[in-house]
Design a protein around this motif. Sequence first.
Motif, PDB file in Angstrom:
ATOM      1  N   THR A 323     -24.536  54.615  24.121  1.00  0.00           N
ATOM      2  CA  THR A 323     -24.178  53.561  23.168  1.00  0.00           C
ATOM      3  C   THR A 323     -24.160  52.173  23.807  1.00  0.00           C
ATOM      4  O   THR A 323     -23.762  51.197  23.165  1.00  0.00           O
ATOM      5  CB  THR A 323     -22.793  53.848  22.572  1.00  0.00           C
ATOM      6  OG1 THR A 323     -21.835  53.926  23.634  1.00  0.00           O
ATOM      7  CG2 THR A 323     -22.782  55.158  21.802  1.00  0.00           C
ATOM      8  N   GLN A 324     -24.562  52.105  25.086  1.00  0.00           N
ATOM      9  CA  GLN A 324     -24.655  50.849  25.838  1.00  0.00           C
ATOM     10  C   GLN A 324     -23.322  50.113  25.938  1.00  0.00           C
ATOM     11  O   GLN A 324     -23.262  48.884  25.987  1.00  0.00           O
ATOM     12  CB  GLN A 324     -25.733  49.939  25.241  1.00  0.00           C
ATOM     13  CG  GLN A 324     -27.124  50.563  25.304  1.00  0.00           C
ATOM     14  CD  GLN A 324     -28.209  49.679  24.748  1.00  0.00           C
ATOM     15  OE1 GLN A 324     -28.058  48.446  24.676  1.00  0.00           O
ATOM     16  NE2 GLN A 324     -29.314  50.281  24.329  1.00  0.00           N
ATOM     17  N   ARG A 325     -22.227  50.876  26.007  1.00  0.00           N
ATOM     18  CA  ARG A 325     -20.910  50.280  26.236  1.00  0.00           C
ATOM     19  C   ARG A 325     -20.647  50.296  27.746  1.00  0.00           C
ATOM     20  O   ARG A 325     -19.762  50.993  28.248  1.00  0.00           O
ATOM     21  CB  ARG A 325     -19.837  51.046  25.466  1.00  0.00           C
ATOM     22  CG  ARG A 325     -20.034  51.022  23.972  1.00  0.00           C
ATOM     23  CD  ARG A 325     -18.920  51.746  23.235  1.00  0.00           C
ATOM     24  NE  ARG A 325     -17.644  51.077  23.351  1.00  0.00           N
ATOM     25  CZ  ARG A 325     -16.520  51.446  22.731  1.00  0.00           C
ATOM     26  NH1 ARG A 325     -16.549  52.507  21.936  1.00  0.00           N
ATOM     27  NH2 ARG A 325     -15.392  50.781  22.901  1.00  0.00           N
ATOM     28  N   TYR A 326     -21.413  49.495  28.449  1.00  0.00           N
ATOM     29  CA  TYR A 326     -21.406  49.566  29.907  1.00  0.00           C
ATOM     30  C   TYR A 326     -20.097  49.078  30.514  1.00  0.00           C
ATOM     31  O   TYR A 326     -19.664  49.589  31.548  1.00  0.00           O
ATOM     32  CB  TYR A 326     -22.594  48.783  30.461  1.00  0.00           C
ATOM     33  CG  TYR A 326     -23.929  49.321  30.011  1.00  0.00           C
ATOM     34  CD1 TYR A 326     -24.206  50.684  30.087  1.00  0.00           C
ATOM     35  CD2 TYR A 326     -24.917  48.478  29.486  1.00  0.00           C
ATOM     36  CE1 TYR A 326     -25.431  51.198  29.665  1.00  0.00           C
ATOM     37  CE2 TYR A 326     -26.139  48.973  29.068  1.00  0.00           C
ATOM     38  CZ  TYR A 326     -26.390  50.337  29.155  1.00  0.00           C
ATOM     39  OH  TYR A 326     -27.598  50.835  28.729  1.00  0.00           O
ATOM     40  N   GLU A 327     -19.476  48.118  29.889  1.00  0.00           N
ATOM     41  CA  GLU A 327     -18.185  47.650  30.398  1.00  0.00           C
ATOM     42  C   GLU A 327     -17.131  48.753  30.308  1.00  0.00           C
ATOM     43  O   GLU A 327     -16.313  48.934  31.212  1.00  0.00           O
ATOM     44  CB  GLU A 327     -17.724  46.415  29.620  1.00  0.00           C
ATOM     45  CG  GLU A 327     -16.437  45.799  30.166  1.00  0.00           C
ATOM     46  CD  GLU A 327     -16.030  44.537  29.421  1.00  0.00           C
ATOM     47  OE1 GLU A 327     -14.888  44.072  29.633  1.00  0.00           O
ATOM     48  OE2 GLU A 327     -16.847  44.011  28.639  1.00  0.00           O
ATOM     49  N   LEU A 328     -17.171  49.509  29.211  1.00  0.00           N
ATOM     50  CA  LEU A 328     -16.267  50.647  29.063  1.00  0.00           C
ATOM     51  C   LEU A 328     -16.550  51.691  30.144  1.00  0.00           C
ATOM     52  O   LEU A 328     -15.622  52.210  30.789  1.00  0.00           O
ATOM     53  CB  LEU A 328     -16.431  51.267  27.678  1.00  0.00           C
ATOM     54  CG  LEU A 328     -15.740  52.614  27.434  1.00  0.00           C
ATOM     55  CD1 LEU A 328     -14.225  52.484  27.562  1.00  0.00           C
ATOM     56  CD2 LEU A 328     -16.122  53.172  26.068  1.00  0.00           C
ATOM     57  N   ALA A 329     -17.822  52.021  30.339  1.00  0.00           N
ATOM     58  CA  ALA A 329     -18.182  52.997  31.369  1.00  0.00           C
ATOM     59  C   ALA A 329     -17.705  52.544  32.742  1.00  0.00           C
ATOM     60  O   ALA A 329     -17.146  53.336  33.511  1.00  0.00           O
ATOM     61  CB  ALA A 329     -19.701  53.201  31.374  1.00  0.00           C
ATOM     62  N   ARG A 330     -17.908  51.279  33.045  1.00  0.00           N
ATOM     63  CA  ARG A 330     -17.484  50.729  34.337  1.00  0.00           C
ATOM     64  C   ARG A 330     -15.974  50.841  34.501  1.00  0.00           C
ATOM     65  O   ARG A 330     -15.472  51.225  35.569  1.00  0.00           O
ATOM     66  CB  ARG A 330     -17.921  49.264  34.424  1.00  0.00           C
ATOM     67  CG  ARG A 330     -17.914  48.660  35.818  1.00  0.00           C
ATOM     68  CD  ARG A 330     -18.374  47.203  35.737  1.00  0.00           C
ATOM     69  NE  ARG A 330     -18.908  46.714  36.978  1.00  0.00           N
ATOM     70  CZ  ARG A 330     -18.195  46.122  37.931  1.00  0.00           C
ATOM     71  NH1 ARG A 330     -16.884  45.983  37.773  1.00  0.00           N
ATOM     72  NH2 ARG A 330     -18.760  45.686  39.037  1.00  0.00           N
ATOM     73  N   GLY A 331     -15.238  50.526  33.427  1.00  0.00           N
ATOM     74  CA  GLY A 331     -13.783  50.594  33.491  1.00  0.00           C
ATOM     75  C   GLY A 331     -13.275  52.004  33.719  1.00  0.00           C
ATOM     76  O   GLY A 331     -12.350  52.235  34.514  1.00  0.00           O
ATOM     77  N   LEU A 332     -13.880  52.970  33.037  1.00  0.00           N
ATOM     78  CA  LEU A 332     -13.457  54.362  33.200  1.00  0.00           C
ATOM     79  C   LEU A 332     -13.766  54.867  34.605  1.00  0.00           C
ATOM     80  O   LEU A 332     -12.928  55.504  35.258  1.00  0.00           O
ATOM     81  CB  LEU A 332     -14.150  55.236  32.163  1.00  0.00           C
ATOM     82  CG  LEU A 332     -13.700  55.045  30.709  1.00  0.00           C
ATOM     83  CD1 LEU A 332     -14.659  55.736  29.744  1.00  0.00           C
ATOM     84  CD2 LEU A 332     -12.282  55.567  30.501  1.00  0.00           C
ATOM     85  N   LEU A 333     -14.972  54.577  35.094  1.00  0.00           N
ATOM     86  CA  LEU A 333     -15.335  55.012  36.446  1.00  0.00           C
ATOM     87  C   LEU A 333     -14.459  54.344  37.493  1.00  0.00           C
ATOM     88  O   LEU A 333     -14.045  54.969  38.472  1.00  0.00           O
ATOM     89  CB  LEU A 333     -16.814  54.700  36.704  1.00  0.00           C
ATOM     90  CG  LEU A 333     -17.806  55.596  35.964  1.00  0.00           C
ATOM     91  CD1 LEU A 333     -19.193  54.979  35.974  1.00  0.00           C
ATOM     92  CD2 LEU A 333     -17.842  56.985  36.587  1.00  0.00           C
ATOM     93  N   ASP A 334     -14.159  53.079  37.289  1.00  0.00           N
ATOM     94  CA  ASP A 334     -13.319  52.353  38.239  1.00  0.00           C
ATOM     95  C   ASP A 334     -11.914  52.946  38.287  1.00  0.00           C
ATOM     96  O   ASP A 334     -11.336  53.140  39.368  1.00  0.00           O
ATOM     97  CB  ASP A 334     -13.253  50.871  37.849  1.00  0.00           C
ATOM     98  CG  ASP A 334     -12.420  50.053  38.823  1.00  0.00           C
ATOM     99  OD1 ASP A 334     -12.795  49.969  40.003  1.00  0.00           O
ATOM    100  OD2 ASP A 334     -11.381  49.511  38.395  1.00  0.00           O
ATOM    101  N   THR A 335     -11.360  53.240  37.130  1.00  0.00           N
ATOM    102  CA  THR A 335     -10.007  53.806  37.078  1.00  0.00           C
ATOM    103  C   THR A 335      -9.949  55.141  37.803  1.00  0.00           C
ATOM    104  O   THR A 335      -9.074  55.355  38.659  1.00  0.00           O
ATOM    105  CB  THR A 335      -9.567  53.991  35.617  1.00  0.00           C
ATOM    106  OG1 THR A 335      -9.435  52.708  35.009  1.00  0.00           O
ATOM    107  CG2 THR A 335      -8.241  54.727  35.546  1.00  0.00           C
ATOM    108  N   PHE A 336     -10.882  56.046  37.490  1.00  0.00           N
ATOM    109  CA  PHE A 336     -10.859  57.350  38.145  1.00  0.00           C
ATOM    110  C   PHE A 336     -11.111  57.212  39.645  1.00  0.00           C
ATOM    111  O   PHE A 336     -10.514  57.938  40.447  1.00  0.00           O
ATOM    112  CB  PHE A 336     -11.895  58.279  37.499  1.00  0.00           C
ATOM    113  CG  PHE A 336     -11.426  58.871  36.215  1.00  0.00           C
ATOM    114  CD1 PHE A 336     -10.538  59.924  36.207  1.00  0.00           C
ATOM    115  CD2 PHE A 336     -11.862  58.377  35.000  1.00  0.00           C
ATOM    116  CE1 PHE A 336     -10.088  60.484  35.025  1.00  0.00           C
ATOM    117  CE2 PHE A 336     -11.425  58.920  33.810  1.00  0.00           C
ATOM    118  CZ  PHE A 336     -10.535  59.975  33.822  1.00  0.00           C
TER     119      PHE A 336
END
Length: 647
Positions: A323-336
């Motif tokens: 869905t090209q929500r790259y900021e969301l993906a980045r935030g989730l990966l960063d948190t984990f």
Amino acid sequence: MDTLDTREWLLTNGLGGFASGTIGDARSRTYHGWLMAALNPPGDRTLLLSHLEASLEIGGQVWALGTNFWQGGEVSPLGYRLLQDFQAHPYPCWQWGEGNWQLKRGLWMPHGWGKGAQNQILVRYTYQGTEAAVLRLRLLIGDRNFHHQQSGDAETIFTQVPHPQHLDLQAMHKDRPGTPWQLAWSAGEYSVDEFWYWNYYYPEERRRGLGDREDLYSPGYLTVRLQPGESVTLLAQVGNNIKLLDFDAAVAAEHQRLEKLFAGIQPQIKISESLWAQLLRASDAFIAYRASIDGPTVIAGYPWFNDWGRDTLIALPGLALATQRYELARGLLDTFGRYCKQGLIPNTFPDSDSEPLYNSIDAALWWIETLGLYLEATQDWDFLEQHYPTARQIYKGFTAGTLFHICRDAADGLITWQGSGIAITWMDAVLDGEPITPRQGKPVEINALWYSALCWLSAWAQRLGDTNRAARYQQHAHTVERSLSKFWNRSQGYFYDTIAPDDRPDPRIRPNAIIALSLQHCGFPEQQARSVLQVAKQRLLTPYGLRSLDPQDPAYQGTYIGDRHYRDRAYHQGTVWSWLIGPFVRSWRRFYPNEPLPVDLQPFLDHFQSQACLGSVSEIFDGDSPHSPQGAVAQAWSVAELIRILV
């Protein structure tokens, strides 16, 4: 409606809070209610407003519009018989009517994010008729954890402070104060009229072998006089300083948010625009704010799951990359990544100051796999540089050894683990301290993930100029690739599911072999992969996903019903998991690129639109035909994989 429709609807608010119920408007689960507020987002979910029991009076005749299940089997009132229509989109809307009158009710949850966001639910009634009507709305409320039922007793007292256009409410329990919340309305007169309604019955909980009785408290009722064409709007809100919102403006604001969020995202497989919009909206329903990290997380499923590491990382490509929500993906990966410890990624996030739980062997490997997919999509090499040390920490943990005796076998380079009373792969059901599918030793999908991780690490090290490590990672990947041949079961044309600590292979046919073929880097020969896909097509594939065990296996259980003991035994022993449709389709497209998919997606899409929970995908289905939907009615990775297939 002649029959009581118990299919479900769902609204979420971006905080972990939700509203849910049935089309027939009778509550069939403990989790049904209009304001399940996430008091410590996304956790501490608490039922505050169950519903409003409505009646309509016209010319001295009264129609009771509600429907309730009661202990003993009674259904009363029979308001569902007056239901003329229900629409799930753009918001849940019911229409009752008879003769020359109609009453519509809409529900809406405003979206919230961040520390100042509020748990709210909007309700609007609109009347049409030939003469004036009186609408009476009786409040049914609670103050209890969303997993539990409320029992009316002297130890719980509900307090209320009426004001001209709103009401302050709070429960007082014997050992603690309850949650303060407010109810406001645009028109009408409120009357204090306090008493308990006893013995509501929840048939879905009875079917699951759980507590099925509840008492709800009524502090009073609202009387609204309506002329034809008039409406009344109500707002329930946690906290204070309530300000009534415009219903249509709230719906429009959310529509605009989603349009902006998903602008330009189109499916590659042709489906209607409205269906695609519903799928995108369904994907957003699982994204929630977590206060303890001041960032995003993913609710694994509604109505009863919390946010889990494994589920989030498996769902992330469909929810955020497709869905090209790259900021969301980045935030989730960063948190984990920030929570990585001893080479493991948490499977459960902490609330406030509590410690994360690291009870997953695969979450860390899924983190690397998903990070790789994110980097391929975005070319965000600064993010790689930031988290390359985390990836190296995972490698170190798996090679040197970490919790649960997870380590690399020096003899073949494969990952193994061992422990009693636990199950740390995705097949994680444990009953009375005994894992149903323990899978100790070397699970096939874990080692496929390990191979893919080594390939990612080698490429990343090379890009960052870390040439010595790049060569080491590549050498280890070659070793693992050779050792993956141990999983080949020539007699069945399939992969062994697990190689036990004593080197005994498990020949049971499970879908983990398909997961192993679906990763970005695949270490299995093409001829073996094609054979595995053919066996899975014949033994495991259904219209709604893959069975968790071959029906020919003596341990197979084809239905997921009964109490917790029966359900847990069936969970990974034949039950269909809908998220596995994604790995199957990706594997098929990789190894049979010129052949059509052997599965028709239309039943899956029909389920999304018109079964179980309208506008979402169920967690699991029965292994036996007709594959009835079971488990959580809305599951993140199930919706995510469907979107990923379509994109």
